[in-house]
Write an enzyme that holds these catalytic residues in place. Structure first.
Site: not given
Length: 439
Positions: A77, A121, A166, A292, A294, A347
Site C-alpha cells: 500500500r 495521504h 484518515e 487504520n 492503533y 494500517e
C-alpha cells in the site's frame, strides 16, 4: 500463532505514504506541498526536520521493493504525491511524475506484488492551500479531476484505489488543532474541511469508475472504540462526544447519508454547509472500507480510572496496547452499518525505540504487538466480520509527521545518514508467518 489460519486469499501487506518516504521534493518538477511549507514553520516539527530526503524512496524504490519481495509480502500500500503528478493541484499534469509511478507499479507487478494505491495521504499542493485548501469547496472538484487522471493512467494495472487516508487527521489536526499541516486552529474551518473531504471522496469514486471499470474503490478511516474513563455522567457524556466526532462523523455520512445530530447541534453556526445532493454523492457505494487501528480512546477526566489501562504496556507514541479494541471496533461497525462493504485493516503497527545490534534489531515489543493484533483480526473474522486483508504500518521507518524522525514504526530499520535498510526481527517474523499462512 500456529493455531490461527486465515483464508488462502486473505491479503497480507505493508503500508507506506509518499511524503513520509519518497524524499526528492524538488526532483522532476514536483510541486510544493503543504507539508513542505509546514515543516519550515519554527517549532512545528519535533526535531526541526522535514521530508526533503526522508528514506529517498524516489531513488531507491527498486531496492525497497526487493525487500518487500524478500519478505514474501503479497501486497504493498502506497500513496501518490498529488504535487508530483499535478504540481499546482489543477491544470497541467507532470509527465515525469506519472513516469515515476509507472515505474513503481510496474516494478511491483514484476515481483507479483499487488499495488494498493491511495490518492491522498495529506500532501495537498500548496497552490490549492493558497486558495483555501479543503475549506474551499472547489478543491473537492479539483480532487475528482486528479482522481480521474490517476484512474486513466494506472487503472489497467491497479485494482484497489482508496481516495483518502484518515480525513479526520486532515480536518481535525490540520484545521482545528493546528498540529499538522496546514496548521490552523479554527473549528469552523475544520468542519467545512471535513465535509469537503467527504464530498471529494464521493466525486472521486464517480470520476474513477467513469475512467476505469475494473477498479475496487474505497476510503481509509482511522477508527477506535471509545470507552469512558469512569462511569460518571460526565465521562459517559465525553465518551458519546468522542465517538460521535471520531467514528460517526465520517461513518454516518458515508453509510447513512447524515451527520450525527448532536454534533451538528454542538457545532451550531460552525457546522458545514451541506448542499443539495451532497449526501447522494458521499454515500456512493464502496467496494471496500480501510480501517487504520492503533489503540482505543479513553474519554473523560475521572480519577482514578475505573477501567484498567496499560496492562499490555504503551508504545513510544504513548498509545495503550489494546488489541481487543480492534475486534470490538470491527464488530461494532458490522452491527451499526448494514451496508458495510468488506474491510481491510489498512494500517496497524507500533512505534518503539529500537536498538541496532550489529545487523540485528531485536524489536520484541513490536513483534508481540503485531501478533496480538493479527489474532484480534482473526477473532473478528470468526465472529462474522468480512475482513479481507491486513497491512502493517509501516514497511520502513520514516518521517513521522510532527514527530519528525523521533519515532520508528517500521519493520525495516532505516539509517537516515546512510540510507541503509535493515530487516528487524518483526519483519522476519511477519515473513515467516505469511509463509506459514500461504502454505
Amino acid at each position: 500463532m500456529t493455531d490461527i489460519q486465515f483464508r488462502k486469499d486473505f491479503i497480507w501487506g505493508v503500508a507506506t505514504s509518499a511524503y513520509q518516504i519518497e524524499g526528492a521534493v524538488s526532483a522532476d518538477e514536483r510541486g510544493l506541498s503543504i507539508w513542505d511549507t509546514f515543516c519550515r514553520v519554527p517549532g512545528a516539527i519535533a526535531d526541526g526536520s522535514n521530508g526533503d530526503v526522508a528514506c529517498d524512496h524516489y531513488h531507491r524504490f527498486e531496492e525497497d521493493l526487493d525487500l518487500v519481495a524478500q519478505l514474501g509480502v503479497p501486497a504493498y500500500r502506497f500513496s501518490i504525491a498529488w504535487p508530483r503528478i499535478q504540481p499546482n493541484g489543477k491544470g497541467p499534469y507532470n509527465a515525469k511524475g506519472f513516469d515515476f509511478y509507472d515505474r513503481l507499479i510496474d516494478s511491483l507487478l514484476k515481483r507479483n506484488i499487488t499495488p494498493f494505491l491511495t490518492l491522498y495521504h495529506w500532501d495537498l499542493p500548496q497552490t490549492l492551500q493558497d486558495l483555501g485548501g479543503w475549506v474551499n469547496r472547489d478543491v473537492a472538484y479539483y480532487f475528482a479531476d486528479y482522481a480521474a487522471a490517476i484512474a486513466q493512467r494506472f487503472g489497467d494495472r491497479v485494482s484497489f484505489i482508496a481516495t483518502h487516508n484518515e480525513p479526520w487527521i486532515v480536518a481535525t489536526l490540520g484545521y482545528d488543532r493546528g498540529i499538522f499541516a496546514p496548521g490552523f486552529k479554527d473549528r469552523k474551518q475544520a468542519a467545512h474541511a471535513s465535509h469537503h473531504l467527504l464530498l471529494s471522496h464521493g466525486l472521486a469514486v464517480h470520476a474513477m469508475r467513469a475512467s476505469a471499470n475494473n477498479l475496487q474503490c474505497g476510503i481509509v478511516l482511522n477508527q477506535a472504540p471509545v470507552h469512558p474513563r469512569t462511569n460518571s455522567a460526565e465521562d459517559l457524556g465525553s465518551m458519546k462526544y468522542e465517538d460521535d466526532t471520531f467514528v460517526r462523523w465520517y461513518m454516518d455520512p458515508l453509510f447513512k447519508g447524515e451527520y450525527p445530530a448532536e454534533t451538528l447541534h454542538h457545532l451550531g453556526d460552525d457546522a458545514p454547509l451541506v448542499m443539495p445532493g451532497d449526501f447522494d454523492t458521499i454515500t456512493t457505494p464502496l467496494d471496500f472500507l480501510g480501517i487504520n487501528y492503533y489503540s482505543r480512546i479513553v474519554a473523560g477526566n475521572g480519577e482514578p480510572p475505573e477501567q484498567k489501562m496499560g496492562a499490555l504496556g504503551y508504545t513510544d507514541m504513548g498509545w495503550e496496547v489494546y488489541p481487543e479494541g480492534l475486534t470490538e471496533l470491527a464488530l461494532r461497525l458490522k452491527r451499526d452499518y448494514s451496508n458495510l462493504p468488506p474491510l481491510f485493516i489498512t494500517e496497524n503497527g507500533a512505534a518503539f525505540p529500537d536498538v541496532v545490534d550489529g545487523d540485528h534489531v531485536h524489536d520484541i515489543k513490536r513483534t508481540e504487538y503485531l501478533q496480538l493484533h493479527i489474532r484480534a483480526v482473526a477473532d473478528a473474522i470468526a465472529a462474522g466480520v468480512d475482513i479481507r486483508g491486513y497491512f502493517v504500518w509501516s514497511f520502513l521507518d520514516n518521517f513521522e509527521w510532527a514527530f519528525g524522525y523521533t519515532k520508528r514504526f517500521g519493520i525495516v530499520h532505516v539509517d537516515y545518514s546512510t540510507q541503509k535498510r535493515l530487516l528487524k526481527d518483526s519483519a522476519k517474523w511477519y515473513r515467516d508467518f505469511i509463509a506459514s499462512q500461504r502454505g
